[in-house]
Every structure is written in structure tokens, then in C-alpha cells.
Design a protein around this motif. Sequence first.
Motif, mmCIF file in Angstrom:
data_model
loop_
_atom_site.group_PDB
_atom_site.id
_atom_site.type_symbol
_atom_site.label_atom_id
_atom_site.label_comp_id
_atom_site.label_asym_id
_atom_site.label_seq_id
_atom_site.Cartn_x
_atom_site.Cartn_y
_atom_site.Cartn_z
ATOM 1 N N GLU A 183 104.483 -20.325 9.865
ATOM 2 C CA GLU A 183 104.596 -21.867 9.988
ATOM 3 C C GLU A 183 103.264 -22.445 9.546
ATOM 4 O O GLU A 183 103.378 -23.256 9.207
ATOM 5 C CB GLU A 183 105.086 -22.098 11.307
ATOM 6 N N ILE A 190 102.920 -22.769 5.870
ATOM 7 C CA ILE A 190 104.036 -23.696 5.399
ATOM 8 C C ILE A 190 103.307 -25.173 5.573
ATOM 9 O O ILE A 190 103.126 -26.022 4.534
ATOM 10 C CB ILE A 190 105.303 -23.686 6.016
ATOM 11 N N GLY A 191 102.659 -25.410 6.810
ATOM 12 C CA GLY A 191 102.227 -26.604 7.069
ATOM 13 C C GLY A 191 100.774 -27.039 6.308
ATOM 14 O O GLY A 191 100.749 -28.164 5.902
ATOM 15 N N ALA A 199 102.124 -27.829 2.738
ATOM 16 C CA ALA A 199 102.594 -28.890 2.798
ATOM 17 C C ALA A 199 101.556 -29.811 2.666
ATOM 18 O O ALA A 199 101.586 -30.931 1.631
ATOM 19 C CB ALA A 199 103.566 -29.092 3.839
ATOM 20 N N GLY A 200 100.531 -29.664 3.476
ATOM 21 C CA GLY A 200 99.411 -30.569 3.626
ATOM 22 C C GLY A 200 98.324 -30.717 2.456
ATOM 23 O O GLY A 200 98.092 -31.745 1.810
ATOM 24 N N LEU A 222 99.480 -29.851 -0.542
ATOM 25 C CA LEU A 222 100.225 -30.533 -1.738
ATOM 26 C C LEU A 222 100.212 -32.175 -1.802
ATOM 27 O O LEU A 222 100.015 -33.060 -2.485
ATOM 28 C CB LEU A 222 101.709 -29.929 -1.779
ATOM 29 N N THR A 223 100.639 -32.616 -0.561
ATOM 30 C CA THR A 223 100.605 -34.086 -0.144
ATOM 31 C C THR A 223 99.165 -34.628 -0.499
ATOM 32 O O THR A 223 99.401 -35.634 -0.997
ATOM 33 C CB THR A 223 101.382 -34.360 0.978
ATOM 34 N N ILE A 255 96.857 -33.634 -2.445
ATOM 35 C CA ILE A 255 96.295 -33.372 -3.824
ATOM 36 C C ILE A 255 97.293 -34.070 -4.944
ATOM 37 O O ILE A 255 96.978 -34.422 -5.904
ATOM 38 C CB ILE A 255 96.038 -32.084 -4.354
ATOM 39 N N SER A 256 98.441 -34.562 -4.259
ATOM 40 C CA SER A 256 99.568 -35.172 -5.030
ATOM 41 C C SER A 256 99.045 -36.197 -6.042
ATOM 42 O O SER A 256 99.447 -36.491 -7.126
ATOM 43 C CB SER A 256 100.753 -35.508 -4.335
ATOM 44 N N VAL A 298 96.846 -42.956 5.172
ATOM 45 C CA VAL A 298 95.888 -41.933 5.294
ATOM 46 C C VAL A 298 94.736 -42.574 6.115
ATOM 47 O O VAL A 298 94.275 -41.415 6.690
ATOM 48 C CB VAL A 298 95.649 -41.658 3.816
ATOM 49 N N TRP A 303 95.657 -41.696 9.364
ATOM 50 C CA TRP A 303 95.720 -40.310 9.653
ATOM 51 C C TRP A 303 94.612 -39.577 10.057
ATOM 52 O O TRP A 303 94.127 -38.649 10.955
ATOM 53 C CB TRP A 303 96.586 -39.456 8.497
ATOM 54 N N THR A 362 104.651 -32.908 -7.480
ATOM 55 C CA THR A 362 103.831 -32.313 -6.458
ATOM 56 C C THR A 362 104.052 -32.931 -5.019
ATOM 57 O O THR A 362 104.207 -32.155 -4.197
ATOM 58 C CB THR A 362 102.183 -32.523 -6.762
ATOM 59 N N LEU A 380 108.384 -29.303 1.695
ATOM 60 C CA LEU A 380 107.679 -28.119 2.669
ATOM 61 C C LEU A 380 107.479 -28.824 4.068
ATOM 62 O O LEU A 380 107.661 -28.096 5.201
ATOM 63 C CB LEU A 380 106.448 -27.774 2.043
ATOM 64 N N TRP A 381 107.184 -30.030 4.172
ATOM 65 C CA TRP A 381 106.980 -30.673 5.415
ATOM 66 C C TRP A 381 108.442 -30.945 6.123
ATOM 67 O O TRP A 381 108.472 -30.757 7.448
ATOM 68 C CB TRP A 381 106.331 -32.027 5.432
ATOM 69 N N TYR A 400 108.857 -27.329 7.401
ATOM 70 C CA TYR A 400 107.871 -27.236 8.601
ATOM 71 C C TYR A 400 108.646 -27.892 9.922
ATOM 72 O O TYR A 400 108.687 -27.322 11.114
ATOM 73 C CB TYR A 400 106.447 -27.915 8.492
#
Lengths: 84, 84
Positions: A2, A5-6, A9-10, A12-13, A15-16, A45, A48, B40, B47-48, B51
Amino acid sequence: METWIGSIAGILTSISMVPQLWKVIRTKEVDDLSWPMLITLIFGVALWVFYGLLHMEWPIILSNSFSFIVNCTVLTYYFLFSKK
Amino acid sequence: METWIGSIAGILTSISMVPQLWKVIRTKEVDDLSWPMLITLIFGVALWVFYGLLHMEWPIILSNSFSFIVNCTVLTYYFLFSKK
């Protein structure tokens, strides 16, 4: 698994927006972009990063700081090159 | 307080693409957008969702499912209206 995956996912989002920044730098064409989208994303962000600092969660701090910088750069290019 | 900051951050980042979708629907102009950015982002939020399902965290599942739908719609419009 897990955590993997996190993390992916983090990444990818986070650097998107880089391909969008690269396209803006290359083409100097920004008029189809939505600046409210960029501003909403930047506030998101930024929050975040603040959330990550409160929890001292470095993955959240680093990935969202990177996003913040990339999105602010895209927004700067938007106002520099927008013809409208 | 921290939960509030995380929730608002999550909402802002999830809804951030909505103004871009609205602009694309209104103007039908997409050529300045970067489709690699959209792809992307779509993989990242997918994926999130995965997750979130592994952890049964509904805020993560719902916010990223919403993002997934919005970004897939923008990508569809991109391929429908791209002149390049």
C-alpha cells in the motif's frame, strides 16, 4: 504494497503539471489554459504543504512543495504570454 | 484543525480541474493543453482511488474518483477538439 501505491500515486499527481509547464515554455501558448484552475490548484497544494508541516510528513511536504513551484511557474507564464 | 486543513486541501485539489473543464466546454479550444499532463494526472488519481479502497478511506476514494471523472472528460474533449 500500500505504501508503494500511495508513493507512486503521490509522485504521479505531483509531477503531472510538468508536461504542461514544458509545453508552455516551448510554445508560449497559454490562452486555452484556465487560470482559475491554476489558482485553485496552487491554494490546494499550499494547504497540503501546511498540512504536511503540521504532521511533519515529509512526503506530503516535498511533493506538494514541488507542485506549488511548478504551478506557480505555469501561472507566471500564463500572465506573461496570455494575449487576452 | 488539522483535519479541516486536510479536507479543504483535498477539496481544492480535487475540484481544481473543474474550471479548466468548463473553459474547454465553453471554448472548444484545447490545443494549448498538454495531454501527457492529463494522462499522468489520470493515472495518479486512479492510483489514489485504489489506495483509498485498500484503506477504505472514503474521503480519498470520493475526491479522487471525482478528479478521475473530470480529468477523463477533459481528455476526451482534448481528443475531440484538438486541431493538431
